[in-house]
Design a protein around this motif. Structure first.
Motif, PDB file in Angstrom:
ATOM      1  N   VAL A 117       1.059  -1.461   0.348  1.00 38.80           N
ATOM      2  CA  VAL A 117       0.231  -0.164  -0.230  1.00 38.80           C
ATOM      3  C   VAL A 117       1.088   0.691   0.376  1.00 38.80           C
ATOM      4  O   VAL A 117       1.661   1.652   0.693  1.00 38.80           O
ATOM      5  CB  VAL A 117      -1.602  -0.028   1.717  1.00 38.80           C
ATOM      6  N   GLN A 118       0.802   2.119  -0.738  1.00 42.28           N
ATOM      7  CA  GLN A 118       1.886   3.158  -0.992  1.00 42.28           C
ATOM      8  C   GLN A 118       1.529   4.174  -0.247  1.00 42.28           C
ATOM      9  O   GLN A 118       2.510   4.988   0.459  1.00 42.28           O
ATOM     10  CB  GLN A 118       1.109   4.510  -2.393  1.00 42.28           C
ATOM     11  N   GLU A 119       0.172   4.535   0.381  1.00 40.33           N
ATOM     12  CA  GLU A 119      -0.017   5.416   2.023  1.00 40.33           C
ATOM     13  C   GLU A 119       0.577   4.671   3.462  1.00 40.33           C
ATOM     14  O   GLU A 119       1.069   5.988   4.186  1.00 40.33           O
ATOM     15  CB  GLU A 119      -1.638   5.473   2.002  1.00 40.33           C
ATOM     16  N   LEU A 120       0.881   3.513   2.855  1.00 35.65           N
ATOM     17  CA  LEU A 120       1.288   3.228   4.514  1.00 35.65           C
ATOM     18  C   LEU A 120       2.336   3.205   4.265  1.00 35.65           C
ATOM     19  O   LEU A 120       3.890   3.839   5.430  1.00 35.65           O
ATOM     20  CB  LEU A 120       1.026   1.733   4.394  1.00 35.65           C
ATOM     21  N   GLU A 121       3.602   3.069   3.330  1.00 35.55           N
ATOM     22  CA  GLU A 121       5.303   3.933   2.674  1.00 35.55           C
ATOM     23  C   GLU A 121       5.389   5.707   2.630  1.00 35.55           C
ATOM     24  O   GLU A 121       6.314   5.742   4.270  1.00 35.55           O
ATOM     25  CB  GLU A 121       5.547   3.418   1.772  1.00 35.55           C
ATOM     26  N   ALA A 122       4.897   6.426   2.616  1.00 39.00           N
ATOM     27  CA  ALA A 122       4.435   7.118   2.258  1.00 39.00           C
ATOM     28  C   ALA A 122       4.168   7.533   4.117  1.00 39.00           C
ATOM     29  O   ALA A 122       5.148   8.668   4.477  1.00 39.00           O
ATOM     30  CB  ALA A 122       3.211   8.147   1.243  1.00 39.00           C
ATOM     31  N   ASP A 123       3.431   7.473   4.859  1.00 42.89           N
ATOM     32  CA  ASP A 123       3.334   7.691   6.332  1.00 42.89           C
ATOM     33  C   ASP A 123       4.221   7.202   6.607  1.00 42.89           C
ATOM     34  O   ASP A 123       4.773   7.531   7.733  1.00 42.89           O
ATOM     35  CB  ASP A 123       2.076   6.932   7.072  1.00 42.89           C
TER      36      ASP A 123
ATOM     37  N   HIS B 231       7.228   9.431   6.090  1.00 42.52           N
ATOM     38  CA  HIS B 231       6.660  11.054   6.756  1.00 42.52           C
ATOM     39  C   HIS B 231       7.083  10.832   8.657  1.00 42.52           C
ATOM     40  O   HIS B 231       7.761  11.588   8.897  1.00 42.52           O
ATOM     41  CB  HIS B 231       4.935  11.989   6.522  1.00 42.52           C
TER      42      HIS B 231
ATOM     43  N   THR C 151      -6.524  -0.217  10.109  1.00 40.44           N
ATOM     44  CA  THR C 151      -6.565   0.261   8.449  1.00 40.44           C
ATOM     45  C   THR C 151      -6.315  -0.558   7.609  1.00 40.44           C
ATOM     46  O   THR C 151      -6.513  -0.926   6.553  1.00 40.44           O
ATOM     47  CB  THR C 151      -5.748   1.353   8.905  1.00 40.44           C
ATOM     48  N   TYR C 152      -5.379  -1.526   8.351  1.00 41.84           N
ATOM     49  CA  TYR C 152      -4.456  -2.333   7.045  1.00 41.84           C
ATOM     50  C   TYR C 152      -5.167  -4.109   7.703  1.00 41.84           C
ATOM     51  O   TYR C 152      -4.329  -5.079   6.975  1.00 41.84           O
ATOM     52  CB  TYR C 152      -3.245  -2.221   6.825  1.00 41.84           C
TER      53      TYR C 152
ATOM     54  N   TYR D 261       1.825  -3.071  10.829  1.00 48.04           N
ATOM     55  CA  TYR D 261       2.075  -1.594  10.494  1.00 48.04           C
ATOM     56  C   TYR D 261       2.070  -0.198  11.840  1.00 48.04           C
ATOM     57  O   TYR D 261       3.381   0.092  12.256  1.00 48.04           O
ATOM     58  CB  TYR D 261       0.539  -0.778   9.874  1.00 48.04           C
TER      59      TYR D 261
END
Length: 243
Positions: free
Chosen positions: A79-85, A88, A150-151, A158
């Motif tokens: 999941v791209q959002e996970l890596e971005a989070d 960050h 969420t996942y 996570y």
């Protein structure tokens, strides 16, 4: 005649190992010359590496530098959002958490048993960095991430990824977070008997977020199990939740 060479700072001297000096081949003049040479040329001044100073390690983004963690997550939670989070969050670890953790190590929590008038207060005094770590832990969901689902089944993974990135720089703030997670898990497992407490323990709102701690009534903390068995010492564990 035997001699011993002694180095003290930049001063070099020779000491004879025998009581007799009548047959010594080392004269006072040669010792004086050696001493003068030591003052003129500091030790190791002509070495190949010269004067050496160890540079302070530079902390970079712990997520982008961890190829194994990235590969594992891409295999199991693509999941791209996970890596971005996580990227960050890791920037926050570098820019703020690491310095806060160092301050916590220098100023650990202190128990104040009595106030200035002799009254028992049992107050735990912490530094400002400890409070700031609490706020960041809530904002980034270091406890909440495991309960928001969420996942799905990978939500715990996570959450642990965040803890893994946070822990080395956090000045042991992972200890109250572990107790908080444990208290939330017990409440959830019992069917939410105290819903408000659970909501606070898993909140991302720093103004509502509660942390939890554990104490043991047995003075030695239950570390000597063998002795407790022989002396029939009973240990009771209590969980306390505070804001």
């Amino acid at each position: 005649m035997a001699f011993r060479v002694c180095c003290r700072g930049q001063r070099v001297s020779l000491h004879m190992l025998s009581r007799s000096v009548s047959h010594s081949s080392v004269s006072a003049e040669s010792l004086s010359e050696l001493d003068t040479h030591a003052h003129t040329h500091p030790l190791f001044s002509r070495s190949a590496i010269g004067t050496f100073f160890q540079e302070r390690p530079l902390l970079t983004n712990p997520f982008t530098q961890d190829a194994l963690l990235q590969a594992y997550l891409r295999r199991h939670i693509p999941v791209q959002e996970l890596e971005a989070d996580l990227q960050h969050f890791s920037e926050c670890v570098v820019s703020e958490v690491d310095a806060l953790g160092r301050e916590c190590e220098l100023h650990p929590p202190v128990l104040q048993r009595y106030d200035a008038w002799g009254r028992r207060v049992d107050r735990i005094i912490t530094c400002g960095a400890w409070g700031r770590l609490r706020a960041l832990a809530a904002q980034h969901g270091l406890v909440a991430a495991g309960y928001e689902r969420t996942y799905g089944d990978w939500s715990r993974v996570y959450q642990m990824c965040k803890m893994y990135l946070f822990a080395p720089s956090a000045g042991l703030y992972t200890c109250p977070l572990a107790m908080t997670d444990g208290a939330a898990k017990v409440i959830e497992s019992l069917g939410m008997p105290v819903r408000e407490a659970f909501d606070r323990l898993t909140s991302r709102d720093e103004s509502r977020f509660w942390t939890s701690g554990q104490w043991m009534t047995e003075r030695r903390g239950g570390s000597d199990v063998c002795e407790q068995t022989h002396t029939h010492t009973h240990t009771h564990t209590h969980t306390h939740i505070w804001s």
